[in-house]
Design an enzyme around this catalytic site. Structure first.
Site, PDB file in Angstrom:
ATOM      1  N   GLY A  49       2.542   4.366  -4.035  1.00  0.00           N
ATOM      2  CA  GLY A  49       1.235   4.630  -4.621  1.00  0.00           C
ATOM      3  C   GLY A  49       0.616   3.315  -5.002  1.00  0.00           C
ATOM      4  N   GLU A  50       0.268   3.167  -6.254  1.00  0.00           N
ATOM      5  CA  GLU A  50      -0.323   1.919  -6.738  1.00  0.00           C
ATOM      6  C   GLU A  50       0.394   1.550  -8.028  1.00  0.00           C
ATOM      7  OE1 GLU A  50      -2.331  -0.474  -5.569  1.00  0.00           O
ATOM      8  OE2 GLU A  50      -1.762  -1.336  -7.498  1.00  0.00           O
ATOM      9  N   SER A  51       1.141   0.457  -7.956  1.00  0.00           N
ATOM     10  CA  SER A  51       2.024   0.121  -9.080  1.00  0.00           C
ATOM     11  C   SER A  51       1.254  -0.228 -10.351  1.00  0.00           C
ATOM     12  CB  SER A  51       2.958  -1.020  -8.687  1.00  0.00           C
ATOM     13  OG  SER A  51       2.213  -2.160  -8.332  1.00  0.00           O
ATOM     14  N   CYS A  81       8.147   1.313  -2.028  1.00  0.00           N
ATOM     15  CA  CYS A  81       6.875   0.577  -2.029  1.00  0.00           C
ATOM     16  C   CYS A  81       6.414   0.284  -3.468  1.00  0.00           C
ATOM     17  CB  CYS A  81       5.841   1.327  -1.196  1.00  0.00           C
ATOM     18  SG  CYS A  81       4.508   0.254  -0.658  1.00  0.00           S
ATOM     19  N   ARG A 110       3.840  -8.419  -4.542  1.00  0.00           N
ATOM     20  CA  ARG A 110       2.950  -7.298  -4.209  1.00  0.00           C
ATOM     21  C   ARG A 110       2.071  -7.636  -3.011  1.00  0.00           C
ATOM     22  NH1 ARG A 110      -1.020  -6.149  -8.029  1.00  0.00           N
ATOM     23  NH2 ARG A 110      -1.357  -4.214  -6.909  1.00  0.00           N
ATOM     24  N   ILE A 139       2.733   0.231   3.982  1.00  0.00           N
ATOM     25  CA  ILE A 139       1.332   0.411   3.582  1.00  0.00           C
ATOM     26  C   ILE A 139       1.042  -0.530   2.410  1.00  0.00           C
ATOM     27  CG2 ILE A 139      -0.416   2.050   2.775  1.00  0.00           C
ATOM     28  CD1 ILE A 139       1.478   4.304   3.878  1.00  0.00           C
ATOM     29  N   HIS A 175       8.241   3.465   3.395  1.00  0.00           N
ATOM     30  CA  HIS A 175       8.123   4.852   2.901  1.00  0.00           C
ATOM     31  C   HIS A 175       8.862   5.850   3.789  1.00  0.00           C
ATOM     32  CE1 HIS A 175       4.564   4.314   0.160  1.00  0.00           C
ATOM     33  NE2 HIS A 175       4.284   3.307   0.972  1.00  0.00           N
ATOM     34  N   GLU A 177       9.755   8.675   3.075  1.00  0.00           N
ATOM     35  CA  GLU A 177       9.267  10.030   2.761  1.00  0.00           C
ATOM     36  C   GLU A 177       8.098  10.432   3.658  1.00  0.00           C
ATOM     37  OE1 GLU A 177       8.784   7.349   1.020  1.00  0.00           O
ATOM     38  OE2 GLU A 177       6.795   7.311   0.102  1.00  0.00           O
TER      39      GLU A 177
HETATM   40  N1  GLN Z   1       0.196  -2.294  -2.928  1.00  0.00           N
HETATM   41  C1  GLN Z   1       0.663  -1.225  -3.770  1.00  0.00           C
HETATM   42  C2  GLN Z   1       1.004  -1.725  -5.169  1.00  0.00           C
HETATM   43  O1  GLN Z   1       0.924  -2.871  -5.459  1.00  0.00           O
HETATM   44  C3  GLN Z   1       1.840  -0.499  -3.178  1.00  0.00           C
HETATM   45  C4  GLN Z   1       1.423   0.239  -1.947  1.00  0.00           C
HETATM   46  C5  GLN Z   1       2.242   1.470  -1.645  1.00  0.00           C
HETATM   47  O2  GLN Z   1       2.995   1.986  -2.491  1.00  0.00           O
HETATM   48  N2  GLN Z   1       2.042   2.003  -0.475  1.00  0.00           N
HETATM   49  O3  GLN Z   1       1.357  -0.927  -5.969  1.00  0.00           O
END
Ligand code: GLN
Length: 195
Positions: A49-51, A81, A110, A139, A175, A177
């Site tokens: 997701g987005e950390s 990720c 990141r 991704i 990923h 999943e």
């Molecule tokens: N770039 C995202 C982050 O810094 C991670 C991307 C992902 O989980 N697909 O959280």
């Protein structure tokens, strides 16, 4: 342990895909948002997701310290990720106020694979996964810049570490999943059963 119960941190990210993959790997999977929901879990997945968002939500849901305690207690945790970023002890190119749970003595960069390659797939040979390479879906993926002596590198891509394990904590830049192939989840379920 016959069928382990594994939570998926459901603050943000691709939660549903992990629930499906874990169920396919013979675990009882459930989403987790609140500290009290960590009780009774045999393991936890931190999704992609987005950390930065996950970090913020973990703070506002009062989850940061309970999650850190979960990791410190030696409970198995698997981060994909953004989840890999969350289990890193140190980050590069993080937001200034970004928090992690820690758990793996590694420095994770990141968005390391860069803009020109924001998304790509590659066959990844991963130690511990029988039956040939797994399809790595990357991704805006991080890579592991360096790891401490306690961590094992399980896979590399283009000279960069993309899968590590330290004790009961597993992390991949990619990923699994999102593919129909749930061998990495099966590997994690086996770690949970052995813990
Ligand atoms: N770039 C995202 C982050 O810094 C991670 C991307 C992902 O989980 N697909 O959280």
């Amino acid at each position: 342990m016959s069928t382990p119960t594994i939570g998926v941190l459901a603050l943000q990210g691709d939660v549903r895909e992990h629930l499906v993959a874990l169920a396919d790997a013979d675990a009882l999977a459930r989403p987790v948002r609140r500290p009290e929901e960590l009780a009774g879990l045999d393991g936890l997945v931190v999704p992609g997701g987005e950390s930065t968002t996950m970090s913020k939500l973990a703070v506002s849901f009062g989850m940061l310290e309970p999650l850190r305690a979960f990791v410190r207690a030696g409970k198995p945790v698997y981060g994909t990720c953004a989840g890999m970023i969350m289990v890193a002890d140190k980050l590069l190119d993080a937001r200034e106020d970004q928090e992690t749970l820690g758990g793996v003595d590694m420095i994770v960069r990141r968005n390391a694979f860069g803009r020109q390659n924001e998304s790509f797939e590659a066959a990844i040979e991963m130690a511990g996964i029988p039956g040939g390479p797994v399809q790595g879906v990357f991704i805006r993926a991080p890579w592991v810049e360096s790891v401490g002596a306690a961590a094992d590198v399980l896979a590399t891509y283009g000279g960069h570490t993309v899968a590590v394990r330290q004790g009961n904590v597993l992390a991949t830049s990619f990923h699994p999943e999102l593919t129909g192939d749930h061998r990495v989840h099966a590997f994690f379920v086996a770690m949970v059963k052995a813990a």
